[in-house]
Design a protein around this motif. Structure first.
Motif, short mmCIF file in Angstrom:
data_model
loop_
_atom_site.label_atom_id
_atom_site.label_comp_id
_atom_site.label_asym_id
_atom_site.label_seq_id
_atom_site.Cartn_x
_atom_site.Cartn_y
_atom_site.Cartn_z
N ASN A 166 -2.63 43.19 48.78
CA ASN A 166 -3.29 42.47 49.87
C ASN A 166 -2.93 40.99 49.73
O ASN A 166 -3.34 40.32 48.78
CB ASN A 166 -4.81 42.67 49.76
N LEU A 167 -2.17 40.46 50.69
CA LEU A 167 -1.63 39.11 50.53
C LEU A 167 -2.70 38.02 50.69
O LEU A 167 -2.57 36.94 50.12
CB LEU A 167 -0.49 38.88 51.53
N THR A 168 -3.74 38.31 51.44
CA THR A 168 -4.85 37.34 51.53
C THR A 168 -5.51 37.18 50.17
O THR A 168 -5.78 36.05 49.71
CB THR A 168 -5.88 37.80 52.56
N LEU A 169 -5.76 38.29 49.50
CA LEU A 169 -6.33 38.25 48.15
C LEU A 169 -5.34 37.65 47.17
O LEU A 169 -5.72 36.87 46.29
CB LEU A 169 -6.73 39.66 47.72
N CYS A 170 -4.07 37.99 47.32
CA CYS A 170 -3.03 37.43 46.44
C CYS A 170 -3.03 35.91 46.52
O CYS A 170 -2.91 35.22 45.50
CB CYS A 170 -1.67 37.99 46.82
N ALA A 171 -3.15 35.36 47.74
CA ALA A 171 -3.17 33.91 47.91
C ALA A 171 -4.34 33.29 47.15
O ALA A 171 -4.20 32.23 46.51
CB ALA A 171 -3.25 33.56 49.39
N ASP A 172 -5.50 33.95 47.19
CA ASP A 172 -6.66 33.46 46.44
C ASP A 172 -6.40 33.50 44.94
O ASP A 172 -6.74 32.56 44.21
CB ASP A 172 -7.90 34.29 46.76
N LEU A 173 -5.79 34.58 44.48
CA LEU A 173 -5.59 34.76 43.04
C LEU A 173 -4.58 33.77 42.47
O LEU A 173 -4.69 33.36 41.31
CB LEU A 173 -5.15 36.19 42.74
N VAL A 174 -3.58 33.39 43.25
CA VAL A 174 -2.60 32.41 42.76
C VAL A 174 -2.95 31.00 43.24
O VAL A 174 -2.19 30.07 43.02
CB VAL A 174 -1.15 32.78 43.15
N GLU A 175 -4.10 30.89 43.91
CA GLU A 175 -4.66 29.60 44.32
C GLU A 175 -3.72 28.80 45.22
O GLU A 175 -3.30 27.69 44.89
CB GLU A 175 -5.06 28.78 43.09
N THR A 176 -3.40 29.41 46.35
CA THR A 176 -2.62 28.72 47.36
C THR A 176 -3.08 29.21 48.72
O THR A 176 -3.90 30.12 48.82
CB THR A 176 -1.11 28.97 47.16
N SER A 177 -2.57 28.61 49.77
CA SER A 177 -2.93 29.06 51.11
C SER A 177 -2.12 30.30 51.48
O SER A 177 -1.03 30.53 50.93
CB SER A 177 -2.67 27.95 52.14
N TYR A 178 -2.64 31.07 52.39
CA TYR A 178 -1.93 32.26 52.85
C TYR A 178 -0.58 31.88 53.45
O TYR A 178 0.44 32.53 53.19
CB TYR A 178 -2.79 32.99 53.89
#
Length: 220
Positions: A166-178
């Motif tokens: 899930n790329l939205t969650l991935c963005a949160d986990l690597v601390e960047t914007s979608y």
């Protein structure tokens, strides 16, 4: 959360990860097996954690919410891992929320009963020191470029050379914007490192270069 009354499954996880090596008492006779569903909380910041928890299956995240309502990922866990070790061992309030990303299974045993035992258990303390040292080293990744953090995350979560997440969650986990995450993924594809096969799915084409980026080496 529910308790799974399955001694054979409990023993399976203990044996699979050789968890008994870290304890002087009989873990199979002490722990129970818990099942958490996705998005269930293991603990909340500011609260005491009443039990020692060992993740043995699934994915979870330790995080805080910033003043701008963004998720700050303190740690991403994919079993086996000890949850909230410092807070539980020294009876301190948790400093992060910890939440299941996927369905998770955890070993659990009561903190009040076993805290003093573990503080005098040389086997466990060696494991605790190693675990905390690893956490400190991993925390340094927060200061790495997004490309490095993403490459590391892809290598941690890929299965059979496929990154599907899930790329939205991935963005949160690597601390960047979608949006920036998509830009970095696109650059990886242009470099021949990844090949996009679906909306949230990428084949790993050049693993060696991806590993170099995960170690902080230049993308040029």
């Amino acid at each position: 959360m529910q308790q799974l009354h399955d001694p054979m499954l409990l023993k399976y996880y203990i044996d699979k990860y050789q968890l008994q090596n870290y304890f002087s008492f009989d873990l199979a006779a002490t722990a129970v097996l818990l099942q958490y569903e996705a998005n269930e909380m293991f603990c909340r910041a500011g609260e005491l954690v009443p039990a020692f928890l060992i993740l043995v299956d699934g994915e979870c995240i330790a995080y805080t919410i910033t003043s701008t309502d963004k998720i700050h990922c303190e740690a991403y866990y994919r079993g086996p891992n000890f949850m909230g070790l410092t807070a539980t061992l020294w009876k301190k309030p948790a400093i992060n929320d910890i939440k299941a990303i996927t369905p998770c299974k955890l070993l659990s045993f009561p903190a009040e009963r076993y805290r003093s035992i573990l503080l005098n258990d040389a086997k466990f303390l060696r494991y605790a020191v190693e675990s905390l040292a690893s956490h400190i080293r991993n925390s340094a990744a927060h200061f790495e470029p997004v490309e490095t953090r993403l490459a590391t995350f892809i290598l941690e979560t890929e299965e059979n050379q496929v990154f599907h997440y899930n790329l939205t969650l991935c963005a949160d986990l690597v601390e960047t914007s979608y949006r920036h995450l998509l830009r970095v993924l696109h650059s990886f594809c242009e470099m021949g490192i990844l090949d996009r096969t679906g909306k949230s799915s990428y084949n790993i084409i050049d693993r060696e270069q991806l590993e170099q980026i995960s170690h902080g080496q230049s993308m040029l």
